[in-house]
Scaffold this motif. Structure first.
Motif, short mmCIF file in Angstrom:
data_model
loop_
_atom_site.label_atom_id
_atom_site.label_comp_id
_atom_site.label_asym_id
_atom_site.label_seq_id
_atom_site.Cartn_x
_atom_site.Cartn_y
_atom_site.Cartn_z
N ARG A 1 31.75 66.70 22.78
CA ARG A 1 32.49 66.16 23.69
C ARG A 1 30.85 65.30 24.19
O ARG A 1 30.91 63.73 23.65
N ILE A 2 29.78 66.41 24.15
CA ILE A 2 28.52 65.37 23.71
C ILE A 2 27.57 64.75 23.17
O ILE A 2 27.08 63.42 23.63
N MET A 3 28.43 65.24 21.98
CA MET A 3 27.78 64.69 20.35
C MET A 3 28.17 63.64 20.75
O MET A 3 27.78 62.18 20.49
N SER A 4 29.70 63.41 20.36
CA SER A 4 30.49 61.73 20.07
C SER A 4 29.97 61.00 21.63
O SER A 4 29.37 60.21 21.32
N LEU A 5 29.60 61.20 22.71
CA LEU A 5 29.49 60.13 23.78
C LEU A 5 27.83 59.67 23.68
O LEU A 5 27.84 58.65 24.01
N LEU A 6 26.79 60.61 22.87
CA LEU A 6 25.60 60.09 22.24
C LEU A 6 25.33 59.36 21.28
O LEU A 6 24.55 59.16 20.73
N THR A 7 26.71 59.90 20.41
CA THR A 7 26.86 58.69 19.70
C THR A 7 26.25 57.08 19.64
O THR A 7 25.23 56.06 19.27
N ALA B 1 26.74 64.75 33.27
CA ALA B 1 26.98 64.93 33.56
C ALA B 1 28.20 64.43 34.86
O ALA B 1 29.77 64.45 34.85
N ARG B 2 27.81 62.93 34.71
CA ARG B 2 29.17 62.30 35.45
C ARG B 2 30.20 61.71 34.43
O ARG B 2 31.07 62.16 34.76
N ALA B 3 29.22 61.77 33.62
CA ALA B 3 30.71 60.78 32.74
C ALA B 3 31.59 62.42 32.04
O ALA B 3 32.75 61.58 31.53
N LEU B 4 31.01 63.29 31.91
CA LEU B 4 32.49 64.37 31.73
C LEU B 4 32.34 64.99 32.51
O LEU B 4 32.72 66.35 32.08
N GLU B 5 32.11 64.72 33.87
CA GLU B 5 33.03 65.19 35.01
C GLU B 5 31.44 67.38 34.36
O GLU B 5 33.02 68.04 35.27
N LEU B 6 30.56 66.84 34.63
CA LEU B 6 29.87 68.41 34.55
C LEU B 6 28.90 68.82 35.29
O LEU B 6 28.90 68.09 36.07
#
Length: 193
Positions: A27-33, A43-48
């Motif tokens: 999920r992080i790699m997808s988000l940071l693409t 953390a905010r975007a993925l609720e971590l």
């Protein structure tokens, strides 16, 4: 961190695959693409928790999956902004079957999460185990490779106007029982130029 000037060793390939075989890291790699983000933003975007996001970012950075795009001073500290660059060429990612299965399982968990959030609209799904001519296999791989690079290159930050939220997962490989090795070696068309 992986030195991209030197060829990737089998051990580095295995470490890279194991590190990415985690649903949160996928999920992080997808988000940071689409954009560079700090640990707090991830953390905010993925609720971590911030600590959890920082840990996963460090793991991905240490194996060379993420690059630090910028650093900024925040409240006496330094916040790194990470980005996933899917267009950079890496060495052949070969590894053992157990590592590839772990990666496939992590992908399956992530695809299941995405399916639960699927909207009505255009979609495509395909599954196939078949015997095809080598030329057809290479053409299919070229098309999948091109589509993957296109989607990664055109990714935009979340909720950008006039964009659609999509999920795309590909997994294509040769099976045992037919031609293999050098007889079916494939070099992406964009790398031949």
């Amino acid at each position: 961190m992986v030195d991209e000037t030197e060829p990737e060793t089998d051990g580095q390939a295995v470490a890279r695959l194991r590190a990415t075989a985690h649903p949160v890291r996928l999920r992080i790699m997808s988000l940071l693409t689409a954009q560079a983000m700090s640990a707090a933003e991830v953390a905010r975007a993925l609720e971590l928790t911030h600590a959890n996001a920082s840990y996963h970012l460090r793991v991905l950075h240490d194996i060379g999956e993420l690059v630090v795009e910028s650093e900024e001073k925040i409240r006496g500290g330094t916040a790194k902004r990470y980005r996933y660059d899917a267009s950079r060429e890496l060495a052949d990612r070969t590894s053992g079957i157990d590592d590839r299965i772990a990666y496939a399982r992590a992908n399956a968990v992530e695809v299941e999460r995405r399916l639960r959030d699927a909207a009505k609209g255009a979609a495509s799904s395909s599954d196939l185990e078949a015997w095809v001519p080598v030329e057809v296999w290479h053409r299919a791989l070229d098309l999948l490779h091109e589509a993957s690079h296109l989607l990664h290159a055109e990714a935009r930050p979340a909720s950008t106007p006039d964009t659609v939220h999509v999920s795309a997962t590909t997994n294509a490989f040769t099976m045992t029982g037919g031609l293999d090795g050098e007889a079916v070696r494939w070099i992406p068309a964009r790398e031949e130029r």
